[in-house]
Write a protein that holds these residues in place. Structure first.
Motif, mmCIF file in Angstrom:
data_model
loop_
_atom_site.group_PDB
_atom_site.id
_atom_site.type_symbol
_atom_site.label_atom_id
_atom_site.label_comp_id
_atom_site.label_asym_id
_atom_site.label_seq_id
_atom_site.Cartn_x
_atom_site.Cartn_y
_atom_site.Cartn_z
ATOM 1 N N GLN A 150 -0.313 7.136 11.003
ATOM 2 C CA GLN A 150 1.129 7.072 10.812
ATOM 3 C C GLN A 150 1.854 8.254 11.454
ATOM 4 O O GLN A 150 2.827 8.073 12.182
ATOM 5 C CB GLN A 150 1.445 7.028 9.305
ATOM 6 C CG GLN A 150 0.996 5.750 8.627
ATOM 7 C CD GLN A 150 1.878 4.558 8.996
ATOM 8 O OE1 GLN A 150 3.071 4.696 9.204
ATOM 9 N NE2 GLN A 150 1.277 3.381 9.067
ATOM 10 N N LYS A 194 3.874 -3.148 7.811
ATOM 11 C CA LYS A 194 5.182 -2.926 8.427
ATOM 12 C C LYS A 194 5.035 -2.275 9.801
ATOM 13 O O LYS A 194 5.760 -2.586 10.743
ATOM 14 C CB LYS A 194 6.022 -2.027 7.505
ATOM 15 C CG LYS A 194 7.515 -2.108 7.766
ATOM 16 C CD LYS A 194 8.261 -1.068 6.949
ATOM 17 C CE LYS A 194 8.353 0.236 7.711
ATOM 18 N NZ LYS A 194 8.785 1.381 6.912
ATOM 19 N N ILE A 218 0.731 1.817 0.602
ATOM 20 C CA ILE A 218 -0.023 2.089 1.833
ATOM 21 C C ILE A 218 -0.216 0.801 2.619
ATOM 22 O O ILE A 218 0.021 0.743 3.834
ATOM 23 C CB ILE A 218 -1.384 2.744 1.491
ATOM 24 C CG1 ILE A 218 -1.148 4.125 0.880
ATOM 25 C CG2 ILE A 218 -2.260 2.851 2.732
ATOM 26 C CD1 ILE A 218 -2.407 4.800 0.370
ATOM 27 N N GLN A 242 2.985 -0.321 4.178
ATOM 28 C CA GLN A 242 3.337 0.483 5.354
ATOM 29 C C GLN A 242 2.487 0.085 6.560
ATOM 30 O O GLN A 242 2.979 0.020 7.682
ATOM 31 C CB GLN A 242 3.167 1.975 5.023
ATOM 32 C CG GLN A 242 3.451 2.932 6.176
ATOM 33 C CD GLN A 242 4.936 3.020 6.530
ATOM 34 O OE1 GLN A 242 5.784 2.419 5.856
ATOM 35 N NE2 GLN A 242 5.240 3.728 7.610
ATOM 36 N N ILE A 243 1.210 -0.199 6.321
ATOM 37 C CA ILE A 243 0.333 -0.611 7.429
ATOM 38 C C ILE A 243 0.840 -1.916 8.030
ATOM 39 O O ILE A 243 0.933 -2.075 9.252
ATOM 40 C CB ILE A 243 -1.127 -0.752 6.945
ATOM 41 C CG1 ILE A 243 -1.708 0.623 6.604
ATOM 42 C CG2 ILE A 243 -1.985 -1.433 8.007
ATOM 43 C CD1 ILE A 243 -3.061 0.592 5.920
ATOM 44 N N PHE A 288 -5.260 6.892 7.370
ATOM 45 C CA PHE A 288 -3.940 6.264 7.386
ATOM 46 C C PHE A 288 -2.860 7.292 7.769
ATOM 47 O O PHE A 288 -1.970 7.019 8.572
ATOM 48 C CB PHE A 288 -3.661 5.672 5.991
ATOM 49 C CG PHE A 288 -2.220 5.344 5.724
ATOM 50 C CD1 PHE A 288 -1.690 4.126 6.152
ATOM 51 C CD2 PHE A 288 -1.398 6.218 5.026
ATOM 52 C CE1 PHE A 288 -0.358 3.819 5.902
ATOM 53 C CE2 PHE A 288 -0.072 5.914 4.775
ATOM 54 C CZ PHE A 288 0.453 4.713 5.220
#
Lengths: 181, 560
Positions: free
Chosen positions: B325, A10, A4, A7-8, B321
């Motif tokens: 996303q 990135k 997670i 990904q944040i 999150f």
């Protein structure tokens, strides 16, 4: 958790700095942030009332909360109750079945309050009204037409549906007008 | 199909999927419905129209493994009722009540006779879809006419105007107080007879019509004990804006725009279904290129909505999150739509006879890059959702609709497929161009929030695959549309498209001059709203937003 966070990082920051310039508003997010601070102490609270829209405008109002527009980054957030709100965003040609609910929501919002009508239908009655026009009534057996037929409106944002950028402009325009009242 | 009932003589109906129609007598309606239900068929839609001196015509649209079956039941003006079919198809209950509210013909002897779409906008003895409906006489006046409007604050008021402006506002507020329902004559907005649950410790929670989130309006009445929901009753109709009446005064082209605004999140599905119905009446085949583009638009609509829902489902279990996303991905899809096709949601991209926007080679490259990006990102996000213990704890077992219950109540579309109801028009009755695409249907048997999430993920990947295939088949150069100006007189056509939520149906009847006499759009939410009442039973109140979102039903498409 590692994935997670990765990904944040990135994804990075997607928020776009400036709204497209509009001569009639002549405002930038940075200056507006100052104005919001001046008027509402940095926290403008908005209550959305769907008064009969087709859900198209709601999709774009959702989108102003995405990472690209990031309305909350300007200190503006949506709240669950009109009693916590400074501003009402109203969509839809006001259906007669929502007329009372809209008025009650307006009454429940504490003064000083602002109303921004979002979308073609909220401005004129739109496709659903035989006599739609910005100044006209735009009524039918099922709708009261434009939002301004039912409650006082400060700013109108046209478009079917208006883009998230236009919706933000409308909100920010309403705040800047409030300052000079 | 002809073997269903000896009195039923069917003629093929020109539609893009196999369909038949036949006139029935009132006495045979229940028996025929029963036979279709026994054979695994279900109710798609129920509507009626006013034929003036020859009375009314009731249309019952059924679907089974072979195709569509439209039953037409003529009613004379002195016998304004027809046999109740809600015992056979529970989904018919609200449709029958809506038919009464709009046309004044009643299902008999139906148990539930409460008004459904009519609250107080028009009187109980006037019926908007009758041709002699007097709009001015039947409607209540605006409850509180406003005093002259203050200038828009776009033009900044001068210092001297301040008191004026303020005074004006204050008087408006006072005026608004005057308009309590009690004082607006017979018009009361709050008198719907909800079913009460009684017993020790039972209390009610009333929610809406103005909801806490950014959602459409509707009223939910929960009967709860502690945190546990015993019963939910929905009250819809708040966004009723006279769509069906409005169609009557529109041209074929204007009608296409209105069809695209029945439910904004399904604009492609409605515009296509409308165009399909019109093309069936006029016997016009759009160019192949247009059909491929329509399929491309429909899959893009599905992708955008599924991405948005998956984001919100994360958000509703406090996994913000996921919201951030997925909405980044959705925004990229919408922006590509705007750049390539001129509208973020593809409104008005489909017209009767074809489409308005094409796709060139550069555009294809953009979309292929988007496909690759989506595939990569969604795969990663899916693994994050599936590995997150907190998310799965909220998803699994919540809001369960068993396959048995789903079949009984006629749950359809995406939610139906998550409860083993294997219906997908794109796979079963693949009209052009889906016949060449071999769509893989996504299903699940658990029927809970997790299953509806899983079906969304599967459909996303399938739509990405379809998008690639469609682009491989899409050749440039051909016309985008065979423009249609008008329809033949006294025509009847049905269009049906598998939208992202489920099957969207539009029926068009033309009058003696080829104008739109009656247009009936039908949203799959009609079938699925009543099932939501069952899905929440036994769950806790705080799980309702999550369950509701996992269905994500339309209010506007239902209220019309």
């Amino acid at each position: 958790m590692y994935q997670i966070i990765k990904q944040i990082i990135k994804t990075g920051i997607k928020t776009e700095a400036a709204l497209p310039p509009d001569d009639s508003m002549r405002l930038t997010p940075a200056r507006l942030q100052q104005q919001i601070l001046d008027v509402f102490g940095g926290a403008l609270s908005i209550r959305l009332v769907d008064a009969g829209s087709c859900n198209g405008c709601e999709l774009e109002i959702h989108a102003v909360n995405n990472a690209y527009y990031n309305l909350e980054g300007l200190g503006i957030k949506f709240v669950a109750s009109p009693r916590h709100a400074d501003m009402l965003l109203v969509t839809g040609p006001v259906s007669r079945h929502m007329e009372v609910a809209l008025k009650r929501t307006y009454d429940a919002t504490p003064d000083p309050k602002l109303v921004v009508a979002i979308g073609e239908c909220a401005c004129t009655g739109g496709m659903f009204s035989p006599t739609n026009s910005l100044g006209g009534k735009g009524e039918s057996y099922a709708t009261c037409g434009s939002v301004s037929n039912v409650i006082p409106v400060d700013v109108v944002v046209q478009g079917c549906p208006p883009t998230p950028a236009a919706i933000m402009q409308g909100i920010l325009t309403a705040i800047s007008a409030q300052k000079n009242l | 199909m002809n073997s269903i009932h000896p009195n039923l003589h069917l003629t093929p109906l020109a539609t893009a999927i196999p369909a038949w129609q036949g006139e029935v007598k009132a006495g045979d309606l229940q028996m025929i419905c029963h036979k279709v239900a026994e054979g695994g068929g279900r109710l798609v839609a129920l509507w009626a129209r006013d034929l003036r001196e020859s009375g009314f015509m009731l249309h019952v649209l059924l679907l089974n493994g072979k195709g569509l079956l439209c039953l037409n039941l003529p009613l004379s003006r002195d016998l304004l009722h027809y046999p109740d079919i809600s015992r056979i198809f529970p989904a018919a209950n609200r449709m029958q009540r809506a038919v009464f509210d709009l046309l004044g013909i009643r299902a008999h002897p139906a148990e539930d006779q409460r008004s459904w779409l009519r609250h107080a906008a028009w009187s109980a003895d006037s019926f908007p879809l009758r041709k002699d409906f007097d709009e001015a006489a039947s409607r209540s006046p605006l409850l509180n006419p406003l005093p002259p409007r203050a200038p828009l604050s776009n033009s900044l008021p001068q210092a001297g105007e301040r008191t004026n402006e303020k005074g004006n506002l204050e008087s408006l507020v006072e005026g608004a107080n005057v308009c309590s329902p009690a004082e607006s004559g017979t018009q009361t907005h709050d008198d719907y007879p909800f079913v009460r649950v009684e017993g020790q410790g039972v209390h009610e929670i009333a929610v809406g019509p103005v909801h806490a989130g950014i959602i459409e309006p509707g009223h939910f009445r929960f009967s709860v004990v502690g945190e546990k929901v015993l019963r939910l009753e929905e009250r819809l109709g708040y966004t009723h804006k006279g769509v069906e009446k409005r169609f009557e005064s529109l041209s074929l082209q204007q009608g296409a725009k209105l069809a695209g605004r029945v439910s904004g999140d399904s604009t492609v599905a409605y515009a296509w279904a409308y165009a399909m119905a019109a093309e069936n009446i006029a016997n016009v085949a759009p160019p192949d290129r247009a059909l491929w583009l329509r399929a491309l638009f429909l899959e893009r609509e599905r992708i955008a909505n599924h991405l948005g829902d998956l984001g919100y489902l994360g958000n509703d279990v406090a996994f913000s999150f996921g919201f951030a996303q997925f909405w980044i991905l959705k925004e990229q899809v919408l922006r590509n739509n705007a750049t390539l096709f001129g509208h973020r949601y593809l409104m008005d991209a489909i017209i009767p006879g074809g489409v308005t926007a094409g796709l060139d080679e550069a555009g294809k490259q953009t979309l292929l890059a988007e496909c690759a990006m989506l595939e990569r990102e969604v795969r990663l996000l899916r693994s994050l959702y599936e590995e997150h213990a907190g998310v799965q704890d909220r998803f699994i077992g919540t809001g369960r609709v068993t396959p048995k219950l789903a079949a009984k109540l006629g749950l359809c579309g995406l939610a139906g497929r998550a409860s083993s109801q294997c219906w997908d028009l794109r796979a079963q009755f693949a009209s052009a161009p889906y016949g060449m695409l071999d769509v893989k249907m996504a299903t699940h048997q658990n029927g809970d929030v997790a299953a509806r999430v899983s079906v969304r993920f599967d459909e996303l990947f399938e739509s990405i695959r379809l998008q690639r295939e469609i682009m491989a088949n899409l050749i440039g150069g051909e016309d985008l549309a065979h423009p249609m100006t008008e329809l033949p007189a006294n025509g009847f056509g049905i269009g049906m498209v598998e939208g992202w939520r489920g099957e969207v149906m539009v029926a068009i009847h033309t009058d003696g001059k080829g104008g739109l006499d009656r247009v009936h759009p039908h949203d799959p939410s009609w079938q699925n709203w009543p099932v939501l009442e069952h899905a929440i039973m036994g769950n806790i109140v705080p799980d309702f937003p999550l369950i509701n979102k996992s269905f994500n039903l339309s209010y506007s498409g239902h209220d019309l």
